[in-house]
Scaffold this active site. Structure first.
Site: not given
Lengths: 379, 379
Positions: B93, B268
């Site tokens: 991320d 996720d």
């Protein structure tokens, strides 16, 4: 499987011995190190990985397991082997040591010991007979007698009283263990503190009662290493050569090397897993503290020649990172690395004894430790 | 290996899609669930066991890794794949979400965000360009743009401002990512809160910029599930069919099933490992709290049909015991069980989509969850 419990010596080299113990759940190669599974788990390591690391046998703690989840519960679930998914030999202690070290408000008399459970505050009675019953319910291959374990230093009178009480409890345990299934054995425990005469009296009296194996208890309880080694030097020769000798609760890699040199066959200790949880690794080059900043940029594995995957597949920098950020994986990997190192050390000793080169092995191992950790490469 | 990043659809069934993403470190089968490796480790599970559980790809957190051990440090050690011993695809991320949720004293303006490190108190700047640089240093196969992620509810003005800023940052990230090595990709992130018009504006503008994959961000931040599903219903059709769609930070097994039904390809979430550490198991029969006393004497495994060793080799009584006495092994086994269940669910969805029977699969899975856990046998 091996229906009869037996011990046979494969070879000796000086006082050091290599042998095999046969139990209902398989063979234990000696000298043997038993990882400690206090609460029916070796902390942070799956049973299959404990096995893969080279362990033939593990230790379970009667004190903890009788309180949680309870010995009757484990028996109803098929015994400790099935409960913890470890189908190989198990030795259980008697609970005596933990009663002394962990519980408050205990009362000790001829009948046994009564203590307050640290779990729910209930009063729990542990007699020699109950200690054997609990270990039978757990299904241990090797059962330990109940004994009274003192902290050193203690007065000679205290040591003598506790040793004599432990002898009477040894007889009661032996009677309680009669009729136990095949492939299982009860060990007696030599007490007597750091007093030579009391140790010899204890050993001789236990041999008169007769056990298939003997432990040396009441050591590694605060005394210096040289006192411990002297007591082993004096006690081991008083024990029968054809029975295994177990030094309880010991110890560091150096303790193991020195005790094997003095004729000890079995050990247990929490150090590999406890130190692993605290970021400390045992290696051929001594203990290495992974928390130390010198590892932060080090791309090398902890020990590239180790057969342990965790020791050669991860960089020191990664292990350092895991320890510093307090990730579970750090404790898991270092516990596994330490158990594997202990087993590698035991295997090395067994091989050296078998080959009649134990003295040279002992020197070489000590040189590795004293040399210390390899210097980090520049990065 | 697969030098070019690509995505191809293998099949669709209604809005649900099955496909394959090719990256520099291998193939990701979609719909895909990415276990979260915040600090370069999936908490409590070794990388090899994450892989054995069925994961094709894991997620790493830029925010945590740039603070400890540092992106430059990881790059010098050969990149995140080598550092954490995971040679398969990794998505990272951008750090934006954690800056908003974890750090104090942040200042956000056009240039980026400045925040106080929770580790050492230092001020740290994260611009779109630095977010890409950090992810390049880590060596991620899939890199995420920096975005501003709001907590819902928020005013329309706030949502609009943050969405427009995220679009400008998307362009800057795309420029910063130019020249990245083969097999790697930068994804844009759709923002716009729960506002349909803003979501569509964001999606269209990102498609105009052009990315090899698109994420739906800013969900699972406090809104009800029906709001989340409505936003997916509205947003997914505005994204190109030939690019993967990633729903960030989601979610429960039910969230995954419903989002796949709406055309999402990637997920996720920390739930499988976090809940595992808290004694909760995800199974075909819904969530099971192993802390509950009803498991204390239950000899059955959690799910004897599971391919996961931990799910079928240990009794519920043992897992209950480990959770109750707070042993690491409980967290380890339940994390592994939960990751394996998530992967089993994804594999089931992929198979059902490929066979054109996703609707029936969805009904059957829901029936299992609603039926609840199997009743314990009398013991």
């Amino acid at each position: 499987m091996h229906p009869d419990f037996s011990f046979h010596l494969i070879g000796t080299d000086g006082a050091a011995r290599a042998g095999e113990i046969a139990t209902a759940h398989g063979i234990v190669r000696t000298p043997a190190f038993m990882p400690v599974g206090t609460q029916a788990t070796i902390k942070g390591v799956r049973a299959a990985d404990v096995r893969a690391g080279g362990a033939d046998i593990v230790l379970g703690n009667t004190y903890h397991l009788m309180l949680r989840p309870g010995a009757e519960r484990i028996a109803a679930l098929g015994g400790l082997h099935r409960f913890m998914n470890w189908p190989f030999p198990i030795l259980t202690d008697s609970g005596g040591f933990q009663v002394m070290s962990l519980s408050q408000l205990r009362k000790l008399d001829e009948s046994g010991v009564t203590f307050r459970s640290h779990v729910d505050g209930a009063m729990v009675a542990l007699s020699p007979e109950r200690a054997v019953e609990v270990q039978n319910l757990l299904g241990a291959d090797i059962v330990m007698q109940l004994d009274e374990c003192l902290k050193l230093p203690a007065t000679r009178e205290e040591i003598e009283r506790a040793m004599r009480l432990s002898l009477r409890w040894a007889e009661r345990c032996k009677r309680a263990f009669e009729g136990a299934g095949p492939g299982r054995a009860l060990f007696g425990i030599v007490q007597g503190g750091d007093d030579t005469a009391l140790r010899l009296e204890s050993a001789r009296a236990l041999v008169d009662i007769g056990f298939p194996g003997y432990a040396i208890g009441g050591l590694a309880v605060g005394e210096p290493q040289d006192v411990m080694l002297r007591v082993i030097d004096e006690t081991a020769p008083a024990l029968p050569a054809d029975r295994p000798r177990y030094l309880m609760g010991v110890g560091t890699p150096e303790d193991l090397l020195e005790a094997v040199a003095r004729g000890v066959d079995m050990f247990d200790c929490v150090l590999p897993t406890r130190n692993g949880r605290h970021g400390l690794a045992f290696t051929r080059f001594g203990a290495i503290n992974l928390r130390n900043a010198r590892h932060a940029a080090d791309p090398r594995p902890l020990d590239e020649t180790s057969p342990c995957d965790a020791a050669h597949s991860y960089s020191r920098a990664y292990l350092h990172h895991l320890v510093r950020v307090n990730e579970m994986l750090g404790a898991m990997l270092l516990s596994e690395i330490n158990l594997a190192y202990y087993q590698e050390l035991m295997a090395g000793m067994r091989g050296a004894i078998g080959a009649g080169r134990f003295a040279a092995f002992r020197v070489a191992i000590r040189e590795g430790w004293e040399r210390g950790d390899i210097a980090p490469v520049a990065v």
